[in-house]
Scaffold this motif. Structure first.
Motif, PDB file in Angstrom:
ATOM      1  N   GLU A   1       0.825  -1.212   0.000  1.00 32.21           N
ATOM      2  CA  GLU A   1       0.000   0.000   0.000  1.00 32.21           C
ATOM      3  C   GLU A   1       0.858   1.262   0.000  1.00 32.21           C
ATOM      4  OE1 GLU A   1      -2.500  -0.490   3.406  1.00 32.21           O
ATOM      5  OE2 GLU A   1      -3.819  -1.926   2.396  1.00 32.21           O
ATOM      6  N   ALA A   2       2.038   1.194  -0.583  1.00 30.76           N
ATOM      7  CA  ALA A   2       2.891   2.382  -0.663  1.00 30.76           C
ATOM      8  C   ALA A   2       2.165   3.488  -1.413  1.00 30.76           C
ATOM      9  CB  ALA A   2       4.202   2.046  -1.361  1.00 30.76           C
ATOM     10  N   THR A   3       2.209   4.687  -0.855  1.00 31.09           N
ATOM     11  CA  THR A   3       1.486   5.814  -1.450  1.00 31.09           C
ATOM     12  C   THR A   3       2.404   6.701  -2.286  1.00 31.09           C
ATOM     13  OG1 THR A   3       1.858   7.129   0.562  1.00 31.09           O
ATOM     14  CG2 THR A   3      -0.197   5.862   0.414  1.00 31.09           C
ATOM     15  N   ARG A   4       3.678   6.353  -2.336  1.00 34.66           N
ATOM     16  CA  ARG A   4       4.605   7.149  -3.148  1.00 34.66           C
ATOM     17  C   ARG A   4       5.824   6.289  -3.479  1.00 34.66           C
ATOM     18  NH1 ARG A   4       8.995   9.384  -0.507  1.00 34.66           N
ATOM     19  NH2 ARG A   4       9.137   8.917   1.718  1.00 34.66           N
ATOM     20  N   PRO A   5       6.578   6.662  -4.512  1.00 35.39           N
ATOM     21  CA  PRO A   5       7.783   5.911  -4.864  1.00 35.39           C
ATOM     22  C   PRO A   5       8.833   5.980  -3.759  1.00 35.39           C
ATOM     23  CG  PRO A   5       7.088   7.326  -6.682  1.00 35.39           C
ATOM     24  CD  PRO A   5       6.279   7.728  -5.483  1.00 35.39           C
TER      25      PRO A   5
END
Length: 342
Positions: free
Chosen positions: A228-232
């Motif tokens: 569920e990473a919301t950014r690189p």
């Protein structure tokens, strides 16, 4: 009569103006005192350097609490999820109240934080490069006999653990920010074996707080609900082609290195056609994919003849296979991390 009233009215206005000036000056003093107490954390529950006010976030330089602390390694116990949880903190000798980067390093299965600190010797790298390293301790799993593990995903026999180790990590970060001078824009996670998978899960769950991810011989498992990473986030992977315990090409529920790289290529929106060879010596080849979103990149170091080991370890464990010294995982990891911040 007129002059008397006039002078009386003028005196009244003068007294009233003086009173308002005194009140305004007093309020300024009170506001200043309160602001100072808030900044210093002397009013319980209302912010301060150790407990930022809700919504304000870290200071512009990413610093947290700049309180002097013991140097070298010491063990700390906190409460997390209703359990007593522990971790080892290694503070470099140069620590003197200036905000430092923080690296969390998770141990492997059937292992301990103390063993991880000695086996990797990442503390020596921290002393040279001036960062703080934390070695968290996993809890016992349900095996017979039970062994220290991490709730890092789903394996062949089900979940690799049942404890909320992501919350444990949140609690570690909260403790470190409250009690140490941490650069909150430079928090990194790494790990070995199932500790690598735990670092991967933490980066997915806490992506807004993590500036970089690195794994060594990671035993990767499916995360319930997916990443569920919301950014690189920059990602480095070090792995042996002949690792018998975390096979390079995967086995059962353990994902292959290529699968993990592909997942992170998608998270970081990388142009996989732009692949570079950045290291080639003896049994190690390093690859880099620099064309990823938000200035991130992915690196992979492939070891042709190593075992399930921490590359460059000064205390090899022959039962886990050959330990290459062509690279030192500590140096490679820190050189990678040092390029990035939130």
């Amino acid at each position: 009569m007129y002059n008397h009233d006039f002078h009386h009215e003028r005196a009244f206005r003068t007294r009233r103006l003086t009173a308002w000036i005194f009140i305004a000056f007093s309020l300024l003093i009170i506001v200043g005192v309160v602001f100072y107490l808030l900044q210093e954390g002397m009013i319980p529950g209302l912010g301060g350097a150790n407990n930022p006010l809700p919504g304000l976030g870290p200071a512009a330089n990413g610093a947290s609490s700049c309180i002097d602390q013991p140097k070298s390694e010491h063990s700390i116990t906190i409460s997390s999820g209703g359990q007593a949880r522990s971790f080892i903190v290694h503070v470099p000798p140069a620590y003197a109240g200036q905000p430092l980067p923080l690296v969390l390093n998770y141990h492997g299965y059937d292992n301990t934080a103390a063993h991880m600190a000695a086996y990797t010797n990442m503390g020596a790298e921290a002393d040279q490069q001036n960062f703080i390293v934390v070695f968290p301790q996993g809890v016992l799993d349900t095996a017979n006999p039970p062994k220290p593990s991490w709730n890092a995903g789903v394996g062949d026999l089900g979940p690799t653990g049942t404890t909320d180790d992501v919350q444990f990590t949140r609690d570690i970060l909260h403790y470190m920010q409250k009690n140490y001078c941490i650069n909150t824009q430079r928090v990194y996670v790494t790990g070995y074996s199932i500790g690598g998978s735990m670092a991967y899960r933490v980066a997915c769950a806490l992506s807004s707080q993590i500036a970089g991810l690195a794994t060594v011989e990671g035993a990767f498992y499916h995360i319930p609900g997916g990443c569920e990473a919301t950014r690189p986030i920059p990602f480095l992977e070090i792995h042996s082609l002949v690792d018998p315990l975390a096979p390079y090409y995967g086995q059962g529920a353990k994902l292959s290195v290529q699968t993990i790289l592909n997942l992170w290529f998608a998270i970081d929106h990388c142009n996989t056609n732009n692949q570079k060879t950045i290291f080639q010596k003896d049994d190690v080849t390093g690859f880099e994919w620099p064309d990823c979103a938000n200035g991130t990149m992915i690196e992979h170091y492939k070891i042709t003849d190593g075992g399930h080991v921490w590359a460059g370890s000064a205390t090899p464990e022959p039962s886990l296979g050959y330990t290459t010294h062509t690279i030192d995982a500590n140096t490679v990891i820190w050189n990678f991390f040092n390029q990035f911040k939130n």
